[in-house]
Design a protein around this motif. Structure first.
Motif, mmCIF file in Angstrom:
data_model
loop_
_atom_site.group_PDB
_atom_site.id
_atom_site.type_symbol
_atom_site.label_atom_id
_atom_site.label_comp_id
_atom_site.label_asym_id
_atom_site.label_seq_id
_atom_site.Cartn_x
_atom_site.Cartn_y
_atom_site.Cartn_z
ATOM 1 N N GLY A 72 0.742 -1.355 -0.038
ATOM 2 C CA GLY A 72 -0.067 -0.108 -0.230
ATOM 3 C C GLY A 72 0.828 1.202 0.107
ATOM 4 N N LYS A 117 1.427 3.332 -2.466
ATOM 5 C CA LYS A 117 0.825 4.483 -3.205
ATOM 6 C C LYS A 117 -0.428 4.865 -2.334
ATOM 7 N N SER A 118 -1.028 4.206 -1.370
ATOM 8 C CA SER A 118 -2.127 4.544 -0.846
ATOM 9 C C SER A 118 -1.607 5.329 0.398
ATOM 10 N N GLU A 122 -5.933 -0.306 -4.588
ATOM 11 C CA GLU A 122 -5.073 -1.146 -4.320
ATOM 12 C C GLU A 122 -5.473 -2.348 -3.456
ATOM 13 N N ILE A 131 -2.684 -1.332 3.756
ATOM 14 C CA ILE A 131 -4.020 -1.034 3.073
ATOM 15 C C ILE A 131 -5.189 -1.183 4.086
#
Length: 334
Positions: free
Chosen positions: A6, A8-9, A137, A159
């Motif tokens: 995760g 990018k999240s 994601e 995530i």
């Protein structure tokens, strides 16, 4: 961090929350809205949490040492657990305290009345974008599981944590919009206090859920059922192994699993044959799941199709033998 962690999240949520926090605190300074203050503190807590997740992910990549011989993968669980504490205290409890304080001494919003509405609507847009990134994601790794089941069963904490935080943030913004709007309509500041209280209760519930899941992972959870089934199939997928007597798995990090298995091998095989069989078992196991494995295989003789004497259908650990001195003392008492 590995795929499915995760990254990018986390970065998306961190950037969004920093911008939202500045806007919310500006709105609070201009209007004195309790909901705006609670939401501003909530965004600061979320930003701190995302920084903690990034730090935990970085520290988890350190190589194994003499003291931590299985590596530092569980640091990611520790980071997520600390996130739950921050969310509970800095987010939830502060919002509840602010609600109590404002309800005891309510004040209507008289200045810059349009500011909190604009700030909260802007925050809804940014939080929706951050949540969309996390859900995208999460969808790539959750498979056929429902979202609730994924949040409970995921062995990777990042995530699910971001999804819970962003969902809580969006619901909190709805509560804040309701409280501010009703205060503007009725000139009664208690509606603003109720919005802050609802935000606080929501954050406490999310924090407790997240803490329970991370405590379970820190205690030690097995591999997912589908991964355990794949490992068991791989162990017996050859003529060198008769069957699996028992197997235990333990996540020592989100992407790494400890596997200990006792397997039945033909009794007539030589030591060299058994060694080759164990090597083959380990190779098949590593190829069967998308995880890093620490594997320990114990072979046991298998004769005439009968189970070895050591076969057990129990999860209990064998008790430690009583020390000789204690045994002697017990005999004297008898």
């Amino acid at each position: 961090m590995a795929a499915g962690s995760g990254m990018k999240s986390i970065v998306t949520a961190l950037v969004a929350n920093l911008g939202i926090a500045v806007a919310k605190f500006l709105g609070w300074l201009l209007t004195g809205s309790s909901s705006m203050l609670a939401e501003g503190v909530h965004s600061v807590a979320d930003s701190s949490n995302q920084a903690l997740l990034l730090l935990g992910g970085r520290r988890a990549t350190r190589k194994a040492s003499e003291v931590h011989q299985f590596g530092y993968g569980r640091v990611r669980y520790v980071a997520a657990f600390v996130v739950s504490i921050v969310l509970f205290t800095l987010g939830g409890l502060f919002a509840i305290y602010e609600a109590w304080h404002k309800f005891s001494d309510p004040h209507p919003i008289t200045d810059w009345q349009w500011v909190p509405i604009v700030v909260l609507v802007l925050a809804v847009v940014l939080e929706s974008f951050a949540l969309r990134t996390a859900l995208k994601e999460g969808a790539a790794v959750k498979g056929d599981r429902s979202w609730f089941r994924y949040l409970k069963e995921s062995r990777s904490p990042e995530i699910p944590t971001i999804i819970l935080e962003d969902t809580g943030a969006l619901l909190g913004l709805v509560f804040g919009l309701f409280g501010v709007s009703m205060t503007l309509v009725t000139d009664d500041g208690r509606w603003d206090a109720l919005g802050s209280g609802a935000i606080g209760v929501l954050l406490v519930v999310i924090a407790v859920f997240l803490a329970r899941e991370m405590i379970s992972m820190l205690i030690g959870e097995s591999a997912l059922p589908e991964h355990q089934a794949a490992l068991e199939r791989a162990l017996v997928d050859g003529e060198d192994i008769e069957r699996v007597i028992h197997m235990r798995t333990l996540h020592i990090g989100p992407d790494e699993v400890l596997v200990a298995a006792k397997v039945a091998v033909p009794a007539a095989e030589t030591a060299a044959d058994v060694a080759r069989a164990v090597d083959a078992v380990e190779a098949r196991a590593r190829a069967s799941v998308p995880l890093r494995l620490q594997i320990y295989v114990e072979p046991a003789p298998f004769e005439d199709g009968r189970s070895p004497a050591h076969d057990r259908e129990t999860w209990e650990v064998d008790p430690a033998p009583e020390p000789p001195a204690a045994q002697g003392h017990a005999a004297e008492q008898e």
